[in-house]
Design an enzyme around this catalytic site. Sequence first.
Site, short mmCIF file in Angstrom:
data_model
loop_
_atom_site.label_atom_id
_atom_site.label_comp_id
_atom_site.label_asym_id
_atom_site.label_seq_id
_atom_site.Cartn_x
_atom_site.Cartn_y
_atom_site.Cartn_z
N HIS A 43 5.36 -4.62 -17.61
CA HIS A 43 6.51 -3.78 -17.28
C HIS A 43 7.79 -4.52 -17.68
O HIS A 43 7.80 -5.76 -17.77
CB HIS A 43 6.55 -3.48 -15.79
CG HIS A 43 5.49 -2.52 -15.35
ND1 HIS A 43 5.54 -1.90 -14.12
CD2 HIS A 43 4.36 -2.08 -15.95
CE1 HIS A 43 4.48 -1.12 -13.98
NE2 HIS A 43 3.75 -1.21 -15.08
N CYS A 45 6.11 -4.76 -9.43
CA CYS A 45 7.38 -5.40 -9.81
C CYS A 45 8.16 -5.86 -8.60
O CYS A 45 8.77 -6.93 -8.62
CB CYS A 45 8.20 -4.47 -10.69
SG CYS A 45 7.41 -4.19 -12.31
N CYS A 69 8.36 -0.60 -9.35
CA CYS A 69 7.12 -0.20 -8.69
C CYS A 69 6.69 -1.31 -7.71
O CYS A 69 7.35 -2.33 -7.57
CB CYS A 69 6.03 0.02 -9.74
SG CYS A 69 5.48 -1.49 -10.55
N GLU A 114 10.45 -5.23 -16.01
CA GLU A 114 10.88 -6.21 -15.01
C GLU A 114 10.05 -7.49 -15.10
O GLU A 114 10.58 -8.59 -15.02
CB GLU A 114 10.73 -5.64 -13.59
CG GLU A 114 11.51 -4.38 -13.32
CD GLU A 114 10.68 -3.12 -13.53
OE1 GLU A 114 10.04 -2.98 -14.59
OE2 GLU A 114 10.69 -2.27 -12.64
#
Length: 155
Positions: free
Chosen positions: A57, A90, A87, A59
């Site tokens: 992701h 993260c 999410c 992040e």
Amino acid sequence: MEISTAQDEAWIRYAIRLAQRAEKQGEVPVGAIVVRNNECIAEGWNTPIIDHDSTAHAEMSALRNAGKAIQNYRLTDCTLYVTLEPCVMCMGAISHARIGRLVFGATDPKRGAVCSALELTDAAFLNHKVTWQSGLLSETCGDLLRDFFKAKRGK
């Protein structure tokens, strides 16, 4: 150090450009940057498809790169800017990295773990509380995602 809204908007615009890079690569358009002392020290964008990695992701990439940049996994004096509400995975990484401040654009009603589906910033089991702000350029960030998925469904 006091951060101005204009500075925050400039950094979110930077993250939007990274999200657009992800989109050009066929990835969900999410971008993230880590800022320290008003300087971008790391960036990331979604690459799970390209990297064959469910943890890739925006992040996560930005946090990994920031840790390498300052040679420390603890990012207490840093701000993470991201185009979409993080999410659960993260948010766990954000907490472990001890990010000082989180700023994101669009909320994620289905999977957001800051203030939408979950509220992990207030979870008693986490030993670090991150200060956060949402809604910066949320329409622009949200439109980027909506347009991406609309085009995907149209094919």
